[in-house]
Write a protein that holds these residues in place. Structure first.
Motif, PDB file in Angstrom:
ATOM      1  N   THR A  35       0.832  -1.200   0.000  1.00  0.00           N
ATOM      2  CA  THR A  35       0.000   0.000   0.000  1.00  0.00           C
ATOM      3  C   THR A  35       0.870   1.255   0.000  1.00  0.00           C
ATOM      4  O   THR A  35       1.973   1.275   0.546  1.00  0.00           O
ATOM      5  CB  THR A  35      -0.938   0.061   1.227  1.00  0.00           C
ATOM      6  OG1 THR A  35      -0.149   0.069   2.409  1.00  0.00           O
ATOM      7  CG2 THR A  35      -1.909  -1.101   1.246  1.00  0.00           C
ATOM      8  N   GLU A  67      -4.130   3.539  -1.546  1.00  0.00           N
ATOM      9  CA  GLU A  67      -4.140   2.745  -2.772  1.00  0.00           C
ATOM     10  C   GLU A  67      -3.317   1.475  -2.615  1.00  0.00           C
ATOM     11  O   GLU A  67      -2.309   1.448  -1.909  1.00  0.00           O
ATOM     12  CB  GLU A  67      -3.624   3.580  -3.949  1.00  0.00           C
ATOM     13  CG  GLU A  67      -4.525   4.750  -4.270  1.00  0.00           C
ATOM     14  CD  GLU A  67      -3.994   5.606  -5.414  1.00  0.00           C
ATOM     15  OE1 GLU A  67      -2.842   5.425  -5.851  1.00  0.00           O
ATOM     16  OE2 GLU A  67      -4.750   6.473  -5.875  1.00  0.00           O
ATOM     17  N   HIS A  68      -3.765   0.427  -3.301  1.00  0.00           N
ATOM     18  CA  HIS A  68      -3.095  -0.871  -3.260  1.00  0.00           C
ATOM     19  C   HIS A  68      -2.368  -1.100  -4.583  1.00  0.00           C
ATOM     20  O   HIS A  68      -2.950  -0.922  -5.651  1.00  0.00           O
ATOM     21  CB  HIS A  68      -4.117  -1.981  -3.017  1.00  0.00           C
ATOM     22  CG  HIS A  68      -4.770  -1.867  -1.678  1.00  0.00           C
ATOM     23  ND1 HIS A  68      -4.308  -2.529  -0.569  1.00  0.00           N
ATOM     24  CD2 HIS A  68      -5.829  -1.132  -1.268  1.00  0.00           C
ATOM     25  CE1 HIS A  68      -5.054  -2.210   0.468  1.00  0.00           C
ATOM     26  NE2 HIS A  68      -5.987  -1.363   0.065  1.00  0.00           N
ATOM     27  N   TYR A  69      -1.118  -1.513  -4.476  1.00  0.00           N
ATOM     28  CA  TYR A  69      -0.256  -1.728  -5.629  1.00  0.00           C
ATOM     29  C   TYR A  69       0.328  -3.125  -5.563  1.00  0.00           C
ATOM     30  O   TYR A  69       0.285  -3.776  -4.514  1.00  0.00           O
ATOM     31  CB  TYR A  69       0.888  -0.707  -5.635  1.00  0.00           C
ATOM     32  CG  TYR A  69       0.426   0.713  -5.773  1.00  0.00           C
ATOM     33  CD1 TYR A  69       0.380   1.328  -7.020  1.00  0.00           C
ATOM     34  CD2 TYR A  69       0.015   1.445  -4.668  1.00  0.00           C
ATOM     35  CE1 TYR A  69      -0.061   2.631  -7.155  1.00  0.00           C
ATOM     36  CE2 TYR A  69      -0.432   2.749  -4.795  1.00  0.00           C
ATOM     37  CZ  TYR A  69      -0.466   3.337  -6.039  1.00  0.00           C
ATOM     38  OH  TYR A  69      -0.906   4.620  -6.170  1.00  0.00           O
ATOM     39  N   VAL A 110      -4.882   7.424 -10.616  1.00  0.00           N
ATOM     40  CA  VAL A 110      -3.926   6.777  -9.738  1.00  0.00           C
ATOM     41  C   VAL A 110      -2.793   7.758  -9.470  1.00  0.00           C
ATOM     42  O   VAL A 110      -2.653   8.756 -10.158  1.00  0.00           O
ATOM     43  CB  VAL A 110      -3.383   5.457 -10.337  1.00  0.00           C
ATOM     44  CG1 VAL A 110      -4.476   4.418 -10.429  1.00  0.00           C
ATOM     45  CG2 VAL A 110      -2.761   5.691 -11.700  1.00  0.00           C
TER      46      VAL A 110
END
Length: 169
Positions: free
Chosen positions: A20, A24-26, A121
């Motif tokens: 994270t 947001e998650h990556y 994003v």
């Protein structure tokens, strides 16, 4: 989407390490991850951008440390015993990225990966492999090799034939 992801059949899954940055998650290709470690003091590099925190000596390798939280202006960077550094090997070179947290290893098939949008994003879509929905969360797949070798970061020249520890220029 990269051709590498497109080449996978619908039955073949690729593994990604998810992390994270802010809310947001990556995720990055797990094959590029060398290790996950805690924060350690870096040696500053003169005239480097703020998001390049410096370098560390990792078992004889000089490793630049990039704080993705600062690079993409996501959250407040803090450096303590809870700070996470993901050490990656990109084209025979090693780099560390600072993230808020490491989540999980996710397996995705090519059918689960959607093209990245041009907006919405934290960073430029040319550094994205795509998006995937996992457990009702959207995960942004980062083309970490493209990001690390980009002129924007200027960490490496993109020449995959040189080794990090050579004196070639």
């Amino acid at each position: 989407m990269t051709s590498e992801l497109l080449e996978n059949s619908t039955d073949e899954a690729q593994e990604f390490l998810s992390f994270t940055l802010g809310d947001e998650h990556y995720a990055v290709d797990i094959m590029k991850v060398q290790e996950i470690r805690g924060w350690e003091k870096t040696t500053k590099i003169a005239n480097a951008p703020d998001f390049i925190k410096g370098v560390i000596n990792l078992r004889g390798d000089i490793v630049p440390i990039v704080d993705l939280r600062m690079k993409f202006n996501v959250g407040e960077p803090t450096y303590n015993e809870f700070t996470i550094v993901i050490v990656l090997q990109i084209h025979a070179r090693i780099v560390g990225i600072v993230v808020d947290s490491v989540s999980d290893v996710v397996r995705l098939t090519a059918d689960q990966i959607r093209p990245a949008p041009e907006f919405g994003v934290a960073f430029d879509s040319r550094y994205l492999d795509g998006l995937a929905s996992v457990d009702d969360q959207m995960i942004i797949l980062v083309d970490i090799a493209e990001l690390i070798t980009s002129e924007e970061l200027a960490l490496f020249d993109g020449d995959t034939t040189k080794d990090l520890n050579t004196n070639e220029h």
